[in-house]
Design an enzyme around this catalytic site. Structure first.
Site, short mmCIF file in Angstrom:
data_model
loop_
_atom_site.label_atom_id
_atom_site.label_comp_id
_atom_site.label_asym_id
_atom_site.label_seq_id
_atom_site.Cartn_x
_atom_site.Cartn_y
_atom_site.Cartn_z
N ARG A 164 -2.38 11.33 12.76
CA ARG A 164 -2.72 11.81 14.32
C ARG A 164 -3.50 10.63 14.85
NH1 ARG A 164 0.86 15.11 13.12
NH2 ARG A 164 1.06 17.20 14.13
N SER A 239 -0.74 21.87 18.76
CA SER A 239 -2.06 22.01 18.02
C SER A 239 -3.08 21.55 18.62
CB SER A 239 -1.91 21.23 16.68
OG SER A 239 -0.78 21.33 15.99
N GLU A 335 -7.50 17.63 19.10
CA GLU A 335 -6.58 16.66 18.78
C GLU A 335 -6.23 15.99 20.40
OE1 GLU A 335 -2.20 17.64 18.40
OE2 GLU A 335 -2.37 17.20 16.48
#
Ligand code: EPU
Length: 340
Positions: A164, A239, A335
């Site tokens: 990520r 997420s 995130e």
């Protein structure tokens, strides 16, 4: 170029937070990026390059220029030894692009079906799902370098992809505008179905038949739709937290206390934990602050239940982080990017 004023950003962020852009420009041709840099608004204001808005959260109005990357197009660059290099413009909708690659008989992106957002955003956070990260199929990223005022081609290695993360979120944050991405896809399908429930769903759907890329795509869509809310119906950014990575000894201590805890040992000896499980264990599914809530089917996803304000989301983010820290000693990192 048509720069608009005071534009509503609600339709352009998948969480649906209320915000307005002081200036707004829709860019449908990446070749015009040098021209954008000569606009008085560009020179005077702060600038946000926006894709599908599926990984941004607006903490109030954007006091600057928002450039919406809407450039479209897909072209084959070359074909060699069963591999096909395909370049897609940044504004292509990710899932539509995945479906087009399947229509072309190519595989490599099927596990990444139904991820919200655009092609241009995919390298930024190295999107990943069901055992595949996009870095595995990216050849290079075509960017406009705001420092030099030139177009450059960053190789896969130069993008410094990790879980990520990429150079676009780290050392080169704000430097490059992603104009297009070149993917290396396969003419021959290779099944990747080791992750979670994917193999079981494929077995149920295909029986004895050997699954193909389209079967994988359909199974991924089926699993995602059963757990993850559709942003068009219930605002969310996928997420909300990254899965935390802890040391082997911290993981061993936690496993002694919670033997059923999902954990994924990494190549460097560290261990990735499931943020969704940690949040779920704190009893937070469905927990709500104002209009923002923890999704009741997947605790890793926060949703816009009812006209959530940025304040509601920030309070909920902090509350979850505090609960997980207190119970497990693990720090959760958000995130999406908060734009302040
Ligand atoms: N779990 C719970 N309760 C929950 C949620 C999860 O107990 O409320 C448990 C699950 O049972 C499972 C584990 O936690 O044992 C992991 O859950 P899951 O397989 O659903 O995946 P995840 O780790 O929550 C990651 C990605 C997703 C991706 C899925 C599938 C991150 C931050 N998220 O989620 O990506 O779709 O794996 O590969 O890495 C996204 O980034 O927006 C995203 C949706």
């Amino acid at each position: 170029m048509n720069v608009q004023r005071n534009v509503d950003l609600k339709p352009f962020n998948t969480f649906g937070l209320p915000a307005r852009a002081k200036y707004w420009l829709e860019l449908d041709d990446a070749a015009r990026l040098p021209e954008v840099c000569t606009l008085p608004e560009f020179e005077r204001e702060r600038v946000l390059w926006l894709g599908g808005g599926s990984n941004v959260l607006f903490d109030g109005d954007y006091d600057g220029l928002v450039v919406h990357m809407a450039n479209l197009g897909i072209r084959e660059i070359k074909r060699e030894n069963g591999k096909v290099w395909l370049q897609a413009q940044a504004g292509e909708i990710w899932h539509d692009f995945v479906l087009k690659t399947l229509d072309l008989g190519l595989s490599g992106l099927e596990n990444l079906s139904l991820i919200p957002g655009t092609v241009g955003a995919s390298p930024v956070q190295n999107i990943g799902a069901y055992g595949v990260e996009v870095k595995e199929v990216i050849d290079s990223v075509h960017c406009f370098d705001l420092d030099s005022g030139r177009f450059v081609e960053l190789s896969n290695a130069e993008c410094e992809f990790t879980y990520r993360e990429s150079i676009f979120k780290q050392s080169a944050k704000g430097r490059y505008v992603i104009a297009a991405v070149t993917f290396v896809l396969n003419e021959n399908f290779v099944l990747k179905a080791r992750y979670g429930d994917l193999a079981a769903v494929l077995r149920a759907n295909c029986g004895d038949r050997v699954p193909g890329a389209r079967d994988v795509s359909q199974a991924v869509c089926q699993i995602r739709s059963s757990k993850l809310p559709d942003p068009a119906v219930l605002g969310n950014v996928g997420s909300f937290f990254k899965n935390p990575v802890v040391s082997a000894s911290d993981a061993a201590d936690l496993l002694a206390e919670y033997p059923d805890m999902p954990h994924y040992p990494q190549a460097d000896g560290s261990v990735k934990l499931a943020a969704g499980w940690l949040i779920d264990q704190c009893g937070l599914k469905g927990y709500r602050i104002g209009g923002a809530a923890v999704h009741d089917k997947q605790a890793l996803v926060l949703v816009n239940q009812d006209n959530a304000s940025a304040e509601n989301v920030k309070d909920l983010e902090k509350y979850i982080q505090d609960c997980v820290k207190k119970r497990f000693g693990v720090v959760l990192q958000a995130e999406p990017n908060w734009l302040r």
